[in-house]
Design a protein around this motif. Sequence first.
Motif, short mmCIF file in Angstrom:
data_model
loop_
_atom_site.label_atom_id
_atom_site.label_comp_id
_atom_site.label_asym_id
_atom_site.label_seq_id
_atom_site.Cartn_x
_atom_site.Cartn_y
_atom_site.Cartn_z
N LEU A 18 17.03 -26.81 -19.58
CA LEU A 18 18.12 -26.37 -20.00
C LEU A 18 19.32 -27.64 -19.95
CD1 LEU A 18 18.52 -23.03 -18.04
CD2 LEU A 18 18.74 -23.25 -20.47
N LEU A 19 19.11 -28.56 -19.04
CA LEU A 19 20.02 -29.75 -18.93
C LEU A 19 19.82 -30.72 -20.01
CD1 LEU A 19 20.14 -29.91 -14.97
CD2 LEU A 19 21.94 -29.05 -16.38
N ASP A 20 18.50 -31.01 -20.20
CA ASP A 20 18.24 -31.78 -21.07
C ASP A 20 18.69 -31.25 -22.62
OD1 ASP A 20 16.84 -34.20 -21.94
OD2 ASP A 20 15.02 -33.37 -22.07
N SER A 21 18.42 -30.05 -22.99
CA SER A 21 19.07 -29.38 -24.10
C SER A 21 20.36 -29.60 -24.12
CB SER A 21 18.32 -27.99 -24.37
OG SER A 21 17.28 -27.75 -24.32
N ALA A 22 21.35 -29.61 -23.14
CA ALA A 22 22.64 -29.76 -23.23
C ALA A 22 22.98 -31.32 -23.07
CB ALA A 22 23.24 -28.99 -21.95
N LYS A 23 22.07 -32.29 -23.45
CA LYS A 23 22.43 -33.53 -23.51
C LYS A 23 23.13 -34.03 -22.02
CE LYS A 23 21.05 -33.91 -27.69
NZ LYS A 23 20.78 -32.47 -27.91
N ILE A 24 22.65 -33.56 -20.88
CA ILE A 24 22.91 -34.01 -19.82
C ILE A 24 21.79 -34.57 -19.15
CG2 ILE A 24 23.44 -33.27 -17.32
CD1 ILE A 24 24.86 -30.84 -18.61
N ASP A 25 22.14 -35.97 -18.63
CA ASP A 25 20.90 -36.70 -17.94
C ASP A 25 20.49 -36.23 -16.65
OD1 ASP A 25 19.13 -38.73 -17.10
OD2 ASP A 25 20.72 -40.13 -16.82
N TYR A 26 19.45 -35.23 -16.88
CA TYR A 26 18.97 -34.57 -15.43
C TYR A 26 18.47 -35.40 -14.63
CZ TYR A 26 14.42 -35.01 -17.38
OH TYR A 26 13.21 -35.76 -18.04
N VAL A 27 18.06 -36.59 -14.82
CA VAL A 27 17.51 -37.51 -13.69
C VAL A 27 18.62 -37.73 -12.67
CG1 VAL A 27 16.89 -39.71 -13.12
CG2 VAL A 27 16.39 -38.71 -15.33
N ALA A 28 19.85 -37.62 -12.92
CA ALA A 28 20.65 -37.76 -11.53
C ALA A 28 20.85 -36.63 -10.74
CB ALA A 28 22.42 -37.85 -12.34
N GLY A 29 20.27 -35.60 -11.43
CA GLY A 29 20.21 -34.30 -10.40
C GLY A 29 18.88 -33.96 -9.86
N LEU A 30 17.91 -34.84 -9.86
CA LEU A 30 16.63 -34.63 -9.50
C LEU A 30 16.58 -34.64 -7.91
CD1 LEU A 30 14.27 -36.88 -11.69
CD2 LEU A 30 14.59 -34.20 -11.75
N GLU A 31 17.34 -35.38 -7.30
CA GLU A 31 17.39 -35.37 -5.62
C GLU A 31 17.86 -34.01 -5.24
OE1 GLU A 31 16.25 -37.37 -3.21
OE2 GLU A 31 15.55 -38.44 -4.92
N ALA A 32 18.87 -33.39 -6.07
CA ALA A 32 19.36 -32.09 -5.45
C ALA A 32 18.16 -31.00 -5.91
CB ALA A 32 20.39 -31.78 -6.79
N THR B 73 19.94 -19.95 -12.57
CA THR B 73 21.19 -20.02 -12.97
C THR B 73 21.87 -20.95 -11.81
OG1 THR B 73 21.19 -17.87 -14.15
CG2 THR B 73 23.52 -18.80 -13.51
N ASP B 74 21.50 -20.59 -10.81
CA ASP B 74 21.91 -20.98 -9.53
C ASP B 74 21.66 -22.77 -9.43
OD1 ASP B 74 23.74 -21.36 -7.11
OD2 ASP B 74 21.73 -21.63 -6.04
N LEU B 75 20.16 -22.92 -9.59
CA LEU B 75 19.67 -24.38 -9.53
C LEU B 75 20.21 -25.05 -10.84
CD1 LEU B 75 17.70 -26.54 -8.78
CD2 LEU B 75 15.76 -25.15 -9.90
N THR B 76 20.39 -24.51 -11.89
CA THR B 76 20.96 -25.54 -13.23
C THR B 76 22.33 -25.75 -12.81
OG1 THR B 76 19.49 -24.01 -14.71
CG2 THR B 76 21.60 -25.46 -15.63
N GLY B 77 23.04 -24.94 -12.29
CA GLY B 77 24.54 -25.18 -11.88
C GLY B 77 24.38 -26.38 -10.64
N VAL B 78 23.58 -26.35 -9.83
CA VAL B 78 23.51 -27.18 -8.75
C VAL B 78 23.19 -28.62 -9.15
CG1 VAL B 78 22.04 -27.83 -6.50
CG2 VAL B 78 23.03 -25.66 -6.96
N MET B 79 22.21 -28.73 -10.34
CA MET B 79 21.76 -29.91 -10.80
C MET B 79 22.87 -30.59 -11.50
SD MET B 79 17.72 -29.26 -11.56
CE MET B 79 17.46 -31.03 -12.21
N ALA B 80 23.36 -29.85 -12.42
CA ALA B 80 24.75 -30.35 -13.21
C ALA B 80 25.58 -30.81 -12.52
CB ALA B 80 25.03 -28.86 -13.97
N LYS B 81 26.23 -30.11 -11.22
CA LYS B 81 26.96 -30.48 -10.27
C LYS B 81 26.65 -31.82 -9.74
CE LYS B 81 29.87 -29.45 -6.44
NZ LYS B 81 30.11 -28.35 -5.32
N ALA B 82 25.31 -32.18 -9.46
CA ALA B 82 24.91 -33.39 -8.80
C ALA B 82 24.90 -34.44 -10.01
CB ALA B 82 23.39 -33.10 -8.44
N CYS B 83 24.75 -34.18 -11.43
CA CYS B 83 25.02 -35.01 -12.33
C CYS B 83 26.56 -35.21 -12.62
CB CYS B 83 24.35 -34.34 -13.57
SG CYS B 83 22.71 -34.26 -13.55
N GLY B 84 27.37 -34.71 -11.90
CA GLY B 84 28.86 -35.23 -11.87
C GLY B 84 29.46 -34.51 -13.13
#
Length: 446
Positions: A287-301, A128-139
């Motif tokens: 999870l991010l991919d399924s939500a149509k979020i470009d997770y690549v922008a969150g890989l550094e996070a 949960t926390d990691l998904t939120g951190v990555m989503a935030k990094a994706c803007g």
Amino acid sequence: MDKQATDFWADIENVLVVGLGVTGLSVVSFLDNLPRELCIRVIDTRDNPPGKEQLADHIQLHSGGWQSDWLAQADLIVLSPGIALATPEIQQAISQGCRVVGDIELFAWYVDKPVIAITGSNGKSTVTDLTGVMAKACGIHVGVGGNIGVPALDLLGHDHELYVLELSSFQLETTNSLATIASVFLNLSEDHMDRYESMEEYRQAKLKIFDHAQFSIVNHADRATYPDGVSENQLITFGLDENSQYGLSSYKNEEYLTSNGDRVLATKDLSLVGRHNVANALVAIALLDSAKIDYVAGLEALKSYTGLTHRCQVVVDNNNIKWINDSKATNVASTLAALSGLSCQGKLYLLLGGEGKGADFTDLKEPLSAINVELCCFGKDAAQFLSLHHSAKQYDTMHDVIESIAPLLQPHDMVMLSPACASFDQYKNFMARGEAFTELAHQYAD
């Protein structure tokens, strides 16, 4: 708010919140701020329930037991997760026609943005926390909470674009309407058998997370996470293999996280420790991919993410020596999870001990025999670990351990606090123990 909820409120006047604490307070606040007048009452069977001083003067509270008149008068009961739906007083209210929901069901009625939901016996807080951190990094303006951190209802009204919720089986028991863009059931292991009559009953409570999910994500290695009556081609799988949609592959002698066969990130680039956390990283991507979020922008996070506090958290990485705080490991199962697939090129200095609560620690013997480890046993029940490995040494305190081993540490070694015991022989709680370890790690690593 959906039409079902709108129609339902038309007949509601008396609402009874059962159970106070953090969740109960969030429910009371939410109900009290609705644009309609409700009679809100609270019952808590504890004599001195936490949060009672925060209740507004017009909210009636009955503590120390049940109040049968209030139960009989209620049009709606909002049940806190800590109280089982099977409780006789609640079952009697249901038999008399009262509707019983939880805070997540109320959230479901009012949320108007996509929701990602996570459940499982282990690892759900980290995912949960990691998904939120990555989503935030994706803007993405993301709200993270539920069974972790902020209660779900408190997340509403902050213009979030996405919600990421950790949901326990207790919360799911009273949830029927939550629509998610993606839900995951991470794993199933024996837990909460004081609340459920069987493992299957526990499993069925968790499976409710898929009831209204657009995408259902399951553990390829754990068939118990698969919803009944759903074909495999309707599911998304994750796992530490090449056959999962979100899995692993090898390329030029390196291991990679993959998404539908495409290499995403080398596992060596993860800061997270342990194979279970490799799986957690795969789930966050799924999870991010399924939500149509470009997770690549969150890989550094993802690469820099070191985990939740006190849960296999890398607190220092200095001179190529990692210090890991897993103070949350208060039982054998948690320590076994931390050891599973642990990658340590040097020696692992494993800190064990505390208040053992009568536990049997022999299950640790086999995995310890397969790694280069020195057992550093401290606290009240330190002696119970001495027979697990020939390297075991006994100390009085954690400080004694660190002071002794610090001069011996070499590059690629690892120091991990994963004590398999409760902390209250020497510390107020596991958080205080973890903070003490972190302070010592910073002091001696430098």
